[in-house]
Design an enzyme around this catalytic site. Structure first.
Site, PDB file in Angstrom:
ATOM      1  CE  LYS A 235      -4.274  -2.013   1.706  1.00 47.07           C
ATOM      2  NZ  LYS A 235      -3.873  -3.431   1.854  1.00 47.07           N
TER       3      LYS A 235
HETATM    4  C1  LIG Z   1      -4.508  -4.498   1.181  1.00 44.37           C
HETATM    5  C2  LIG Z   1      -3.766  -5.776   1.038  1.00 44.37           C
HETATM    6  C3  LIG Z   1      -4.135  -6.761   0.102  1.00 44.37           C
HETATM    7  C4  LIG Z   1      -5.364  -6.604  -0.784  1.00 44.37           C
HETATM    8  O1  LIG Z   1      -5.252  -5.564  -1.680  1.00 44.37           O
HETATM    9  P1  LIG Z   1      -6.517  -5.088  -2.550  1.00 44.37           P
HETATM   10  O2  LIG Z   1      -6.102  -3.863  -3.252  1.00 44.37           O
HETATM   11  O3  LIG Z   1      -7.610  -4.853  -1.559  1.00 44.37           O
HETATM   12  O4  LIG Z   1      -6.826  -6.180  -3.466  1.00 44.37           O
HETATM   13  C5  LIG Z   1      -3.354  -7.893  -0.007  1.00 44.37           C
HETATM   14  N1  LIG Z   1      -2.275  -8.090   0.787  1.00 44.37           N
HETATM   15  C6  LIG Z   1      -1.887  -7.194   1.707  1.00 44.37           C
HETATM   16  C7  LIG Z   1      -0.707  -7.476   2.559  1.00 44.37           C
HETATM   17  C8  LIG Z   1      -2.617  -5.998   1.861  1.00 44.37           C
HETATM   18  O5  LIG Z   1      -2.227  -5.097   2.769  1.00 44.37           O
END
Ligand SMILES: *Cc1c(COP(=O)(O)O)cnc(C)c1O
Length: 464
Positions: A112
């Site tokens: 993220k």
């Molecule tokens: C947020 C997250 C996901 C999922 O991502 P999306 O954009 O909601 O598909 C997968 N793995 C981790 C470690 C995350 O923090």
């Protein structure tokens, strides 16, 4: 570039407006009216570029009527200079044609950061230009909160309030949020569960009067700019293994359909992607839609991959908009029915979805097995989300001559339980976080009462 709503009733906005808006006023999500596209030759000419230069090339067409090239360049440079690996998004090889794209070298050790480190800078820049302030409010069960806080802590024109359920997030995740000592960062530990936190955020967005004229902004993946920033690493990975002349495949651990949707966009923009695999845990609405045309809410299950524990994948609406030939009324109708019941896509629409994506769902036991197996095979330690991606990649792979790249969405240190369950040693915190457990924490415990939370916010925001 103009952005339009997936439900067809909200005004079209430019990038700057979309960045600050979050959800469209008709309840839909914003998407570009028309995607930029790049020729094979142009993509090929980017081979070997440093990550931040590639990011500039991919992002520039989305923002160019609002942000000058020089400003964008500077913000993108700063964003990725803060990552701890020179390559920013390095590829690690697991097998002859099997790769992992490490997206966890940012400040909070999860993917993220790729979007939120840029989002904070973009928002601050636009707000400065407009002479405005914005209040970010979000709920988190873990990853999003810390990445959002890290992304906003240096912003002069933003205050950020993140609600987490009191005593219900892991200590690493809590400390990543609560040890940030910036005077625009506020952590609220709500005496309730994650749903209570989310409800409070929803209610506050619906009626923002308590902020005396200031506005709320969103940093979850309904914000278009997050998706935009994530398109870049698909190009980076493909170029690193011989694209665009050689097609590649991706497997993506997904909850909200944000990350994989960025891969779909990369493909629409001209990147030769042979296969996109949607990898889910037991919260498998996406797998059920793609494999069986069953779009229905399941029961929420708590799994060893908590960042994918989700009943409804909000970004899937962005894909539906395309498979319904951008008919906002049809999407609006479908989403209205989905509020109350299970729905099916029209046969021809569902065929399109299946042509675009394969999918696979992985339970906790298998997740631990895969962590163990991959460690035995190559000595590489996967986090549980990434393990689900690798499993799905292996199950769904259609052509072993095409490089298969799984997105590694988090560093394994963030989720030690499944690693220990797999019979392996819990990894050490990496250097920049080694003293996390000694740092001072700051957070406010508040009762599960909307007026208490809103009063706290109103008395702590910085006025314009
Ligand atoms: C947020 C997250 C996901 C999922 O991502 P999306 O954009 O909601 O598909 C997968 N793995 C981790 C470690 C995350 O923090």
């Amino acid at each position: 570039m103009k952005y339009i709503s997936t439900r067809g009733q909200a005004p079209a906005l430019n990038f700057e407006e979309v960045l600050l808006a979050g959800l469209a006023s008709d309840g839909g999500l914003y998407v570009p009216e028309q995607l930029p596209s790049f020729s094979q030759d142009e993509i090929a000419s980017w081979a070997g570029l440093p990550y931040h230069e590639l990011a500039y090339k991919v992002i520039q067409p989305f923002v160019s009527d609002c942000i000058s090239d020089a400003d964008l360049k500077r913000m993108v440079d700063e964003t990725y200079a803060g990552f701890k690996h020179q390559a920013v998004a390095p590829l690690v090889q697991l097998d002859a044609n099997e790769w992992v794209l490490e997206l966890f070298h940012g400040p909070t050790l999860a993917f993220k950061d790729f979007a939120l480190q840029l989002l904070g800078r973009l928002m601050d820049h636009v707000l400065a230009k407009r002479g405005e302030r914005l209040v970010i409010m979000g709920a988190t069960s873990g990853d999003t909160g810390s990445a959002a806080i890290e992304g906003c802590r240096h912003s002069d024109h933003l205050d950020i309030f993140i609600l987490h359920p009191y005593k219900r997030v892991s200590e690493v995740q809590r400390r990543q949020m609560t040890t940030v000592m910036a005077d625009n960062v506020f952590n609220i530990a709500l005496e309730g569960n994650f749903d209570d936190c989310q409800q409070m955020v929803k209610d506050s967005f619906a009626d923002q009067g308590f902020l005396n004229g200031l506005k709320l902004g969103a940093v979850n993946s309904i914000n278009w700019a997050r998706i935009m920033a994530q398109i870049v690493y698909y190009f980076a990975a493909a170029l690193a293994v011989g694209g665009p002349h050689r097609p590649v495949a991706f497997s993506v651990p997904t909850g909200n359909f944000g990350d994989i949707f960025a891969g779909y966009l990369a493909k629409q923009m001209g990147l030769p992607i042979a296969q996109l695999v949607v990898a889910t845990n037991r919260n498998d609405i996406l797998h059920r839609v793609i494999s069986g045309n069953d779009m229905s809410r399941g029961e929420l299950v708590h799994t060893l991959s908590p960042s994918m524990d989700i009943m409804v994948s909000s970004n899937f609406e962005r894909l539906l908009f395309d498979v319904y030939d951008r008919d906002g009324a049809a999407v609006s109708d479908l989403m209205a029915r989905f509020r109350n019941e299970a729905v099916q896509l029209d046969q021809t629409r569902w065929d399109k979805v299946r042509e675009l994506f394969d999918s696979y769902a992985v339970d906790d036991e298998t997740t631990c097995q895969v962590i163990r197996q991959v460690h035995d095979e190559s000595g590489y330690l996967l986090d549980p989300h990434t393990a689900i991606g690798v499993k799905a990649a292996r199950e769904c792979n259609r052509d072993s001559s095409v490089p298969m790249i799984t997105l590694a969405t988090a560093h394994p240190v963030k989720f030690p339980d499944p690693v220990v369950k797999a019979g392996l040693e819990s990894p050490q915190l990496p250097e920049p976080m080694a003293d996390l457990f000694e740092r001072e924490e700051r957070y406010e415990v508040l009762s599960n009462d909307l007026s208490v939370v809103q009063q706290f916010m109103a008395s702590h925001v910085h006025k314009a």
